[in-house]
Motif scaffolding. Structure first.
Motif, PDB file in Angstrom:
ATOM      1  N   VAL A  10       0.850  -1.188   0.000  1.00 22.14           N
ATOM      2  CA  VAL A  10       0.000   0.000   0.000  1.00 22.14           C
ATOM      3  C   VAL A  10       0.892   1.246   0.000  1.00 22.14           C
ATOM      4  O   VAL A  10       1.725   1.411   0.885  1.00 22.14           O
ATOM      5  N   LEU A  11       0.708   2.109  -1.007  1.00 20.34           N
ATOM      6  CA  LEU A  11       1.494   3.336  -1.118  1.00 20.34           C
ATOM      7  C   LEU A  11       0.712   4.567  -0.684  1.00 20.34           C
ATOM      8  O   LEU A  11       1.291   5.529  -0.188  1.00 20.34           O
ATOM      9  N   ARG A  12      -0.622   4.574  -0.904  1.00 25.47           N
ATOM     10  CA  ARG A  12      -1.449   5.733  -0.574  1.00 25.47           C
ATOM     11  C   ARG A  12      -2.854   5.264  -0.252  1.00 25.47           C
ATOM     12  O   ARG A  12      -3.352   4.317  -0.850  1.00 25.47           O
ATOM     13  N   ILE A  13      -3.485   5.939   0.713  1.00 25.94           N
ATOM     14  CA  ILE A  13      -4.845   5.599   1.114  1.00 25.94           C
ATOM     15  C   ILE A  13      -5.694   6.864   1.049  1.00 25.94           C
ATOM     16  O   ILE A  13      -5.247   7.938   1.416  1.00 25.94           O
ATOM     17  N   GLY A  14      -6.909   6.715   0.578  1.00 28.13           N
ATOM     18  CA  GLY A  14      -7.868   7.819   0.506  1.00 28.13           C
ATOM     19  C   GLY A  14      -9.147   7.248  -0.072  1.00 28.13           C
ATOM     20  O   GLY A  14      -9.515   6.108   0.218  1.00 28.13           O
ATOM     21  N   ALA A  15      -9.817   7.995  -0.927  1.00 30.35           N
ATOM     22  CA  ALA A  15     -10.975   7.460  -1.641  1.00 30.35           C
ATOM     23  C   ALA A  15     -10.504   6.368  -2.600  1.00 30.35           C
ATOM     24  O   ALA A  15     -11.236   5.431  -2.898  1.00 30.35           O
ATOM     25  N   ASP A  16      -9.255   6.510  -3.056  1.00 29.50           N
ATOM     26  CA  ASP A  16      -8.603   5.499  -3.896  1.00 29.50           C
ATOM     27  C   ASP A  16      -7.438   4.918  -3.116  1.00 29.50           C
ATOM     28  O   ASP A  16      -6.897   5.551  -2.220  1.00 29.50           O
ATOM     29  N   PHE A  17      -7.038   3.711  -3.485  1.00 30.73           N
ATOM     30  CA  PHE A  17      -5.816   3.106  -2.964  1.00 30.73           C
ATOM     31  C   PHE A  17      -4.794   3.114  -4.079  1.00 30.73           C
ATOM     32  O   PHE A  17      -5.128   2.856  -5.228  1.00 30.73           O
ATOM     33  N   LYS A  18      -3.540   3.417  -3.747  1.00 23.03           N
ATOM     34  CA  LYS A  18      -2.449   3.240  -4.694  1.00 23.03           C
ATOM     35  C   LYS A  18      -1.629   2.085  -4.160  1.00 23.03           C
ATOM     36  O   LYS A  18      -1.150   2.133  -3.019  1.00 23.03           O
ATOM     37  N   ILE A  19      -1.517   1.031  -4.955  1.00 22.02           N
ATOM     38  CA  ILE A  19      -0.796  -0.165  -4.524  1.00 22.02           C
ATOM     39  C   ILE A  19       0.258  -0.526  -5.565  1.00 22.02           C
ATOM     40  O   ILE A  19       0.140  -0.178  -6.740  1.00 22.02           O
ATOM     41  N   ARG A  20       1.319  -1.211  -5.113  1.00 21.35           N
ATOM     42  CA  ARG A  20       2.400  -1.649  -6.000  1.00 21.35           C
ATOM     43  C   ARG A  20       2.518  -3.163  -5.924  1.00 21.35           C
ATOM     44  O   ARG A  20       2.606  -3.735  -4.839  1.00 21.35           O
ATOM     45  N   CYS A  21       2.541  -3.803  -7.091  1.00 23.12           N
ATOM     46  CA  CYS A  21       2.737  -5.248  -7.161  1.00 23.12           C
ATOM     47  C   CYS A  21       4.167  -5.548  -6.732  1.00 23.12           C
ATOM     48  O   CYS A  21       5.112  -4.934  -7.238  1.00 23.12           O
ATOM     49  N   LEU A  22       4.347  -6.481  -5.812  1.00 29.80           N
ATOM     50  CA  LEU A  22       5.687  -6.815  -5.327  1.00 29.80           C
ATOM     51  C   LEU A  22       6.431  -7.746  -6.281  1.00 29.80           C
ATOM     52  O   LEU A  22       7.632  -7.922  -6.140  1.00 29.80           O
ATOM     53  N   THR A  23       5.744  -8.325  -7.265  1.00 27.10           N
ATOM     54  CA  THR A  23       6.393  -9.204  -8.229  1.00 27.10           C
ATOM     55  C   THR A  23       7.021  -8.407  -9.373  1.00 27.10           C
ATOM     56  O   THR A  23       8.191  -8.584  -9.685  1.00 27.10           O
ATOM     57  N   CYS A  24       6.236  -7.510  -9.995  1.00 27.50           N
ATOM     58  CA  CYS A  24       6.734  -6.789 -11.175  1.00 27.50           C
ATOM     59  C   CYS A  24       6.969  -5.301 -10.929  1.00 27.50           C
ATOM     60  O   CYS A  24       7.583  -4.639 -11.758  1.00 27.50           O
ATOM     61  N   GLY A  25       6.479  -4.745  -9.811  1.00 27.96           N
ATOM     62  CA  GLY A  25       6.696  -3.344  -9.498  1.00 27.96           C
ATOM     63  C   GLY A  25       5.683  -2.384 -10.102  1.00 27.96           C
ATOM     64  O   GLY A  25       5.801  -1.175  -9.936  1.00 27.96           O
ATOM     65  N   HIS A  26       4.674  -2.887 -10.805  1.00 24.21           N
ATOM     66  CA  HIS A  26       3.661  -2.041 -11.434  1.00 24.21           C
ATOM     67  C   HIS A  26       2.791  -1.392 -10.360  1.00 24.21           C
ATOM     68  O   HIS A  26       2.382  -2.048  -9.412  1.00 24.21           O
ATOM     69  N   GLU A  27       2.525  -0.072 -10.504  1.00 20.67           N
ATOM     70  CA  GLU A  27       1.694   0.653  -9.546  1.00 20.67           C
ATOM     71  C   GLU A  27       0.294   0.836 -10.120  1.00 20.67           C
ATOM     72  O   GLU A  27       0.137   1.158 -11.292  1.00 20.67           O
ATOM     73  N   VAL A  28      -0.712   0.609  -9.275  1.00 25.36           N
ATOM     74  CA  VAL A  28      -2.110   0.658  -9.688  1.00 25.36           C
ATOM     75  C   VAL A  28      -2.879   1.559  -8.734  1.00 25.36           C
ATOM     76  O   VAL A  28      -2.686   1.491  -7.526  1.00 25.36           O
ATOM     77  N   MET A  29      -3.763   2.405  -9.290  1.00 26.77           N
ATOM     78  CA  MET A  29      -4.709   3.173  -8.472  1.00 26.77           C
ATOM     79  C   MET A  29      -6.088   2.602  -8.739  1.00 26.77           C
ATOM     80  O   MET A  29      -6.476   2.427  -9.888  1.00 26.77           O
TER      81      MET A  29
END
Length: 58
Positions: free
Chosen positions: A24-43
């Motif tokens: 978990v990188l950021r919390i709010g109305a949206d979550f920003k998360i990073r895959c620990l396998t490939c490093g891709h960040e998703v909101m």
């Protein structure tokens, strides 16, 4: 749900790369998360992420 920045989430469905663990990188109305396998960040919407959490690791 008690999710904090820096937690590792084990999701029910895998990322397309095959990884199921996300940081978990950021919390709010949206979550920003990073895959620990490939490093891709998703909101994504908070409701969608919380529904797919299987386990929270600290």
């Amino acid at each position: 749900m008690d999710v904090k920045v820096g937690n590792i989430l084990l999701m029910k469905k895998p990322h397309p790369c095959g990884g199921k663990e996300f940081e978990v990188l950021r919390i709010g109305a949206d979550f920003k998360i990073r895959c620990l396998t490939c490093g891709h960040e998703v909101m994504a919407a908070r409701s969608k992420i919380e529904k797919n959490i299987k386990q929270i690791k600290e």
